[in-house]
Write a protein that holds these residues in place. Structure first.
Motif, PDB file in Angstrom:
ATOM      1  N   MET A   1      37.056  39.491  26.410  1.00 24.02           N
ATOM      2  CA  MET A   1      37.633  40.662  27.098  1.00 24.02           C
ATOM      3  C   MET A   1      37.059  41.927  26.489  1.00 24.02           C
ATOM      4  O   MET A   1      37.750  42.741  25.891  1.00 24.02           O
ATOM      5  CB  MET A   1      39.156  40.617  27.018  1.00 24.02           C
ATOM      6  CG  MET A   1      39.758  39.408  27.740  1.00 24.02           C
ATOM      7  SD  MET A   1      41.521  39.543  28.032  1.00 24.02           S
ATOM      8  CE  MET A   1      42.156  39.451  26.370  1.00 24.02           C
ATOM      9  N   VAL A   5      39.597  45.962  26.031  1.00 24.89           N
ATOM     10  CA  VAL A   5      40.834  45.244  26.364  1.00 24.89           C
ATOM     11  C   VAL A   5      41.366  44.497  25.159  1.00 24.89           C
ATOM     12  O   VAL A   5      42.543  44.583  24.818  1.00 24.89           O
ATOM     13  CB  VAL A   5      40.596  44.272  27.543  1.00 24.89           C
ATOM     14  CG1 VAL A   5      41.850  43.447  27.811  1.00 24.89           C
ATOM     15  CG2 VAL A   5      40.200  45.045  28.793  1.00 24.89           C
ATOM     16  N   SER A   6      40.493  43.744  24.487  1.00 26.10           N
ATOM     17  CA  SER A   6      40.916  42.939  23.349  1.00 26.10           C
ATOM     18  C   SER A   6      40.844  43.776  22.078  1.00 26.10           C
ATOM     19  O   SER A   6      39.870  43.748  21.339  1.00 26.10           O
ATOM     20  CB  SER A   6      40.020  41.702  23.221  1.00 26.10           C
ATOM     21  OG  SER A   6      40.479  40.852  22.199  1.00 26.10           O
ATOM     22  N   THR A 221      43.176  36.416  31.003  1.00 29.83           N
ATOM     23  CA  THR A 221      43.917  37.185  32.003  1.00 29.83           C
ATOM     24  C   THR A 221      45.411  37.176  31.720  1.00 29.83           C
ATOM     25  O   THR A 221      46.098  38.174  31.975  1.00 29.83           O
ATOM     26  CB  THR A 221      43.641  36.616  33.409  1.00 29.83           C
ATOM     27  OG1 THR A 221      42.232  36.644  33.655  1.00 29.83           O
ATOM     28  CG2 THR A 221      44.338  37.422  34.479  1.00 29.83           C
ATOM     29  N   LEU A 224      46.302  40.185  29.730  1.00 26.94           N
ATOM     30  CA  LEU A 224      45.865  41.518  30.160  1.00 26.94           C
ATOM     31  C   LEU A 224      47.020  42.486  30.354  1.00 26.94           C
ATOM     32  O   LEU A 224      46.878  43.686  30.117  1.00 26.94           O
ATOM     33  CB  LEU A 224      45.065  41.418  31.467  1.00 26.94           C
ATOM     34  CG  LEU A 224      43.578  41.109  31.376  1.00 26.94           C
ATOM     35  CD1 LEU A 224      42.981  41.045  32.774  1.00 26.94           C
ATOM     36  CD2 LEU A 224      42.851  42.151  30.554  1.00 26.94           C
ATOM     37  N   SER A 229      47.661  44.978  25.112  1.00 30.73           N
ATOM     38  CA  SER A 229      46.342  44.949  25.739  1.00 30.73           C
ATOM     39  C   SER A 229      45.807  46.368  25.909  1.00 30.73           C
ATOM     40  O   SER A 229      46.542  47.299  26.224  1.00 30.73           O
ATOM     41  CB  SER A 229      46.437  44.265  27.106  1.00 30.73           C
ATOM     42  OG  SER A 229      45.353  44.618  27.937  1.00 30.73           O
ATOM     43  N   ALA A 231      43.794  47.202  28.281  1.00 34.80           N
ATOM     44  CA  ALA A 231      43.455  47.418  29.689  1.00 34.80           C
ATOM     45  C   ALA A 231      44.141  48.671  30.213  1.00 34.80           C
ATOM     46  O   ALA A 231      45.266  48.999  29.817  1.00 34.80           O
ATOM     47  CB  ALA A 231      43.860  46.209  30.528  1.00 34.80           C
ATOM     48  N   HIS A 235      44.688  48.911  35.934  1.00 29.46           N
ATOM     49  CA  HIS A 235      44.196  47.536  35.931  1.00 29.46           C
ATOM     50  C   HIS A 235      45.362  46.559  35.799  1.00 29.46           C
ATOM     51  O   HIS A 235      45.465  45.576  36.548  1.00 29.46           O
ATOM     52  CB  HIS A 235      43.208  47.362  34.771  1.00 29.46           C
ATOM     53  CG  HIS A 235      42.456  46.065  34.780  1.00 29.46           C
ATOM     54  ND1 HIS A 235      41.390  45.819  33.941  1.00 29.46           N
ATOM     55  CD2 HIS A 235      42.613  44.918  35.498  1.00 29.46           C
ATOM     56  CE1 HIS A 235      40.922  44.603  34.157  1.00 29.46           C
ATOM     57  NE2 HIS A 235      41.654  44.034  35.095  1.00 29.46           N
ATOM     58  N   LYS A 236      46.272  46.841  34.871  1.00 25.15           N
ATOM     59  CA  LYS A 236      47.430  45.976  34.671  1.00 25.15           C
ATOM     60  C   LYS A 236      48.262  45.884  35.944  1.00 25.15           C
ATOM     61  O   LYS A 236      48.708  44.800  36.347  1.00 25.15           O
ATOM     62  CB  LYS A 236      48.287  46.512  33.518  1.00 25.15           C
ATOM     63  CG  LYS A 236      47.624  46.431  32.152  1.00 25.15           C
ATOM     64  CD  LYS A 236      48.560  46.961  31.069  1.00 25.15           C
ATOM     65  CE  LYS A 236      47.921  46.886  29.689  1.00 25.15           C
ATOM     66  NZ  LYS A 236      48.827  47.352  28.617  1.00 25.15           N
TER      67      LYS A 236
END
Length: 341
Positions: A1, A5-6, A221, A224, A229, A231, A235-236
């Protein structure tokens, strides 16, 4: 990710709960990776991993990249930004990152987009690091085993984000094995442990891949939408929004097949995007950043696996505990002759 994200907070929460959290080093500098490893170590004393992208061979059709840039001119005007330089870099700082990981070892390093040399794997083994490598076919898994890796990550076509194919070409755009079929084939091909990845969102699915021969499961995913996260909020929200009901593999954002939520950008540009990674990734980077800044989900790379609608808005540590409980329930149900709940 990769791509933010990660982050350390997410990896730490997963590790603290008994999983193996991973930092994504892709698209970061070697120093940026080092700083995040330092931060992660301050958050947990438990094992964790770092994921690296392999350098890509030169195979892009330069003329095709230029044509695609012309096709994206309207996007640049719309978002009031310039297109990125497709020649910004091919190797993602690979050698510098390896040097950091040998000098300051971490428990696990995984590789995506190819197989590291035996020399690289041996250098990591000498400092006590376990090595995992992604494969999308049994043939790729055999190459992973022959290189001396400790385990292979069998990535099914259901997986969100980039497919970890070892060599990219236009022929693999619409191909790919489902996870259970892939795990079974890999299990019969190699003797090293198999980690199953792709579309896993529930503990019952973890039970299924373990029954198929995997030693562990890798989830992306599913994490996420957690608060930890990195993200973007848009996006979430899109992951469980009925307006984004379908995923597809596309080259539109990066030039390599990657699975994401189908949106306007993917529909308009996916059919014409060339096989050119990382050139297309660099080219579209300013567009994606501008779309994210404007919370425009229709212009972002909304990476997601096929199970995205099953995402649960839980703290990452709690999600690990829920998955573990679901796995235990599924195993109990199967051992007593009932089906998993």
């Amino acid at each position: 990710m990769a791509g933010g994200v990660s982050v350390p907070q997410l990896a730490a929460a997963v590790s603290e709960a008994g999983g193996l959290g991973f930092l994504a080093a892709g698209y970061k500098t070697a120093d940026g990776m080092y700083q995040e490893i330092k931060q992660l170590r301050g958050l947990t004393g438990r094992p964790f991993g770092v994921n690296l992208f392999m350098p890509q061979p030169e195979y892009a059709d330069r003329a095709a990249v230029e044509v695609y840039a012309h096709q994206l001119a309207g996007e640049a005007a719309w978002y009031e930004t310039d297109l990125g330089d497709p020649d910004s870099g091919r190797d993602d700082g690979y050698d510098a990152k390896l040097a950091v990981l040998v000098e300051d070892p971490v428990p696990v390093v995984s590789f995506h987009f190819g197989v590291p040399s035996r020399e690289v794997i041996d250098s990591l083994h000498r400092v006590g690091t376990s090595v995992l490598v992604t494969a999308t076919t049994a043939e790729e898994a055999l190459a992973v085993a022959r290189a001396g890796a400790d385990a292979v990550i069998a990535q099914g076509v259901e997986a969100g984000g980039h497919q970890g194919t070892h060599r990219d070409n236009a022929e693999n755009d619409d191909s790919g094995l489902g996870l259970l079929s892939l795990v079974a084939q890999v299990r019969e091909t190699v003797d090293i442990p198999v980690v199953a990845a792709g579309g896993i969102m529930r503990g019952s699915q973890i039970a299924a891949v373990l029954a198929a021969g995997a030693s562990a499961a890798q989830l992306g995913t599913a994490f996420l939408v957690t608060p930890e996260s990195g993200a973007a909020d848009v996006h979430k929200q899109a992951l469980t929004n009925p307006l984004f009901s379908r995923t597809a593999l596309t080259r539109a954002f990066s030039g390599r097949p990657a699975r994401g939520l189908v949106n306007r950008f993917m529909r308009e540009h996916g059919p014409y995007a060339p096989a050119a990674y990382p050139e297309v990734h660099h080219l579209t980077s300013p567009l994606r950043k501008a779309a994210a800044k404007g919370a425009d989900a229709q212009g972002m790379a909304l990476w997601a696996g096929q199970g995205h609608r099953m995402a649960r808005d839980l703290p990452a540590g709690q999600l690990v505990e829920v998955l573990a409980a679901e796995l235990a329930d599924a195993r109990t149900a199967l051992s007593t002759g009932g089906g998993p709940r």
